[in-house]
Motif scaffolding. Structure first.
Motif, mmCIF file in Angstrom:
data_model
loop_
_atom_site.group_PDB
_atom_site.id
_atom_site.type_symbol
_atom_site.label_atom_id
_atom_site.label_comp_id
_atom_site.label_asym_id
_atom_site.label_seq_id
_atom_site.Cartn_x
_atom_site.Cartn_y
_atom_site.Cartn_z
ATOM 1 N N VAL A 127 0.854 -1.186 0.000
ATOM 2 C CA VAL A 127 0.000 0.000 0.000
ATOM 3 C C VAL A 127 0.884 1.228 0.000
ATOM 4 C CG1 VAL A 127 -1.667 1.357 1.322
ATOM 5 C CG2 VAL A 127 -1.893 -1.127 1.223
ATOM 6 N N ILE A 128 0.586 2.151 -0.877
ATOM 7 C CA ILE A 128 1.225 3.457 -0.831
ATOM 8 C C ILE A 128 0.235 4.415 -0.187
ATOM 9 C CG2 ILE A 128 2.113 5.396 -2.180
ATOM 10 C CD1 ILE A 128 3.258 3.356 -4.141
ATOM 11 N N LEU A 129 0.614 4.921 0.987
ATOM 12 C CA LEU A 129 -0.224 5.876 1.698
ATOM 13 C C LEU A 129 0.083 7.255 1.125
ATOM 14 C CD1 LEU A 129 -2.306 6.515 3.816
ATOM 15 C CD2 LEU A 129 -0.515 6.437 5.554
ATOM 16 N N ASN A 130 -0.837 7.729 0.305
ATOM 17 C CA ASN A 130 -0.648 8.944 -0.489
ATOM 18 C C ASN A 130 -1.062 10.186 0.299
ATOM 19 O OD1 ASN A 130 -0.023 10.466 -2.758
ATOM 20 N ND2 ASN A 130 -2.060 10.212 -3.642
ATOM 21 N N THR A 131 -0.387 10.417 1.399
ATOM 22 C CA THR A 131 -0.688 11.535 2.288
ATOM 23 C C THR A 131 -0.522 12.869 1.569
ATOM 24 O OG1 THR A 131 0.042 10.237 4.189
ATOM 25 C CG2 THR A 131 -0.047 12.631 4.470
ATOM 26 N N ALA A 132 -1.545 13.694 1.651
ATOM 27 C CA ALA A 132 -1.537 15.044 1.075
ATOM 28 C C ALA A 132 -1.160 15.033 -0.408
ATOM 29 C CB ALA A 132 -0.592 15.962 1.871
ATOM 30 N N GLY A 133 -1.496 13.946 -1.104
ATOM 31 C CA GLY A 133 -1.209 13.850 -2.528
ATOM 32 C C GLY A 133 0.262 13.687 -2.864
ATOM 33 N N TYR A 134 1.071 13.327 -1.861
ATOM 34 C CA TYR A 134 2.521 13.247 -2.037
ATOM 35 C C TYR A 134 2.925 12.345 -3.205
ATOM 36 C CZ TYR A 134 7.454 12.836 -0.814
ATOM 37 O OH TYR A 134 8.828 12.857 -0.842
ATOM 38 N N TYR A 135 2.217 11.246 -3.398
ATOM 39 C CA TYR A 135 2.585 10.292 -4.443
ATOM 40 C C TYR A 135 1.692 10.371 -5.684
ATOM 41 C CZ TYR A 135 5.960 8.069 -1.326
ATOM 42 O OH TYR A 135 7.043 7.813 -0.519
ATOM 43 N N ASP A 136 1.003 11.483 -5.889
ATOM 44 C CA ASP A 136 0.182 11.628 -7.095
ATOM 45 C C ASP A 136 1.006 11.443 -8.368
ATOM 46 O OD1 ASP A 136 -2.083 12.077 -5.581
ATOM 47 O OD2 ASP A 136 -2.152 14.249 -5.952
ATOM 48 N N GLY A 137 2.180 12.018 -8.409
ATOM 49 C CA GLY A 137 3.045 11.900 -9.583
ATOM 50 C C GLY A 137 3.505 10.476 -9.813
ATOM 51 N N LEU A 138 3.815 9.768 -8.735
ATOM 52 C CA LEU A 138 4.238 8.369 -8.851
ATOM 53 C C LEU A 138 3.087 7.504 -9.351
ATOM 54 C CD1 LEU A 138 6.483 6.280 -8.419
ATOM 55 C CD2 LEU A 138 5.630 6.023 -6.061
ATOM 56 N N ARG A 139 1.886 7.756 -8.836
ATOM 57 C CA ARG A 139 0.712 7.006 -9.298
ATOM 58 C C ARG A 139 0.515 7.222 -10.803
ATOM 59 N NH1 ARG A 139 -4.737 7.039 -6.037
ATOM 60 N NH2 ARG A 139 -3.864 9.028 -5.427
ATOM 61 N N GLU A 140 0.654 8.459 -11.243
ATOM 62 C CA GLU A 140 0.511 8.759 -12.671
ATOM 63 C C GLU A 140 1.588 8.048 -13.493
ATOM 64 O OE1 GLU A 140 -1.239 9.895 -15.976
ATOM 65 O OE2 GLU A 140 -2.074 10.203 -13.975
ATOM 66 N N GLN A 141 2.812 8.019 -12.975
ATOM 67 C CA GLN A 141 3.892 7.332 -13.687
ATOM 68 C C GLN A 141 3.607 5.835 -13.781
ATOM 69 O OE1 GLN A 141 6.596 8.778 -15.293
ATOM 70 N NE2 GLN A 141 6.728 6.715 -16.128
ATOM 71 N N PHE A 142 3.161 5.237 -12.688
ATOM 72 C CA PHE A 142 2.814 3.808 -12.721
ATOM 73 C C PHE A 142 1.695 3.537 -13.723
ATOM 74 C CE2 PHE A 142 4.397 2.935 -8.136
ATOM 75 C CZ PHE A 142 5.638 2.555 -8.610
ATOM 76 N N ARG A 143 0.696 4.413 -13.757
ATOM 77 C CA ARG A 143 -0.401 4.243 -14.728
ATOM 78 C C ARG A 143 0.128 4.299 -16.155
ATOM 79 N NH1 ARG A 143 -4.729 8.085 -11.658
ATOM 80 N NH2 ARG A 143 -5.550 6.502 -10.248
ATOM 81 N N ARG A 144 1.051 5.213 -16.403
ATOM 82 C CA ARG A 144 1.644 5.314 -17.743
ATOM 83 C C ARG A 144 2.420 4.031 -18.076
ATOM 84 N NH1 ARG A 144 5.538 10.038 -20.285
ATOM 85 N NH2 ARG A 144 5.685 9.052 -22.327
#
Length: 179
Positions: A127-144
């Motif tokens: 689980v990536i705990l995406n506190t305060a949107g910290y990992y929004d960019g990483l989530r987008e990269q993984f989706r790509r």
């Protein structure tokens, strides 16, 4: 459940420490064990304090060059020779992984377990705990990566993104214990 938490040892502001403290309390109250980098500073200390105060166990894996910062009084503390051995030991002691906010070390740890899962060498939930949107960019990269064919398995089989501590622990408990 032994929950490995990858996170920063830096002193951070309340937008990061508050959710980390909340997750720590949930972990401890749930009777789980924190498996973490063993540091008694920064966000690592915040989480260890919260777990301990809520009745959970502490299993630390520090590394030789950081052993002076290791938390005294942990239920178990192992000192690894180097960072590679530390990651290996942390994962060996874990039933599940949570990635909290952190820097390059945390990102290295996170991508290692996801890579192991990608190749079928681990089935533990991540689980990536995406506190305060910290990992929004990483989530987008993984989706790509998924959309463009770089992942041989669906992203949803490799990692779960949670925006809140309650959702993170609920996902782990459901994945590991079937609760």
């Amino acid at each position: 459940m032994n929950i490995c938490v990858f996170l920063s040892a830096a002193d951070l502001d309340d937008r990061y420490t508050r959710p980390a403290r909340e997750f720590a309390r949930l972990l401890g109250k749930g009777g789980h064990t924190l498996v973490w980098g063993g540091s008694d500073s920064g966000l690592m200390k915040v989480v260890a304090d919260g777990v301990e105060e809520a009745g959970g166990r502490l299993v630390g894996v520090s590394v030789d060059f950081l052993s002076a910062k290791a938390r005294p009084g942990a239920d178990e503390m192992v000192i690894a020779r180097d960072l590679a051995e530390r990651k290996k030991l942390l994962l060996q002691k874990a039933d599940a992984v949570v990635v909290m906010v952190g820097g390059t070390g945390t990102l290295d740890e996170a991508t290692e377990i996801i890579e192991l899962k990608k190749h079928g060498h681990s089935d533990m939930p991540v689980v990536i705990l995406n506190t305060a949107g910290y990992y929004d960019g990483l989530r987008e990269q993984f989706r790509r990566m998924e959309e463009e064919g770089f992942l041989p398995r669906p992203l949803s089989e490799l990692v779960y993104f949670a925006d809140e501590p309650v959702a993170a622990l609920a996902h782990l408990e459901e994945s590991v214990t079937g609760r």
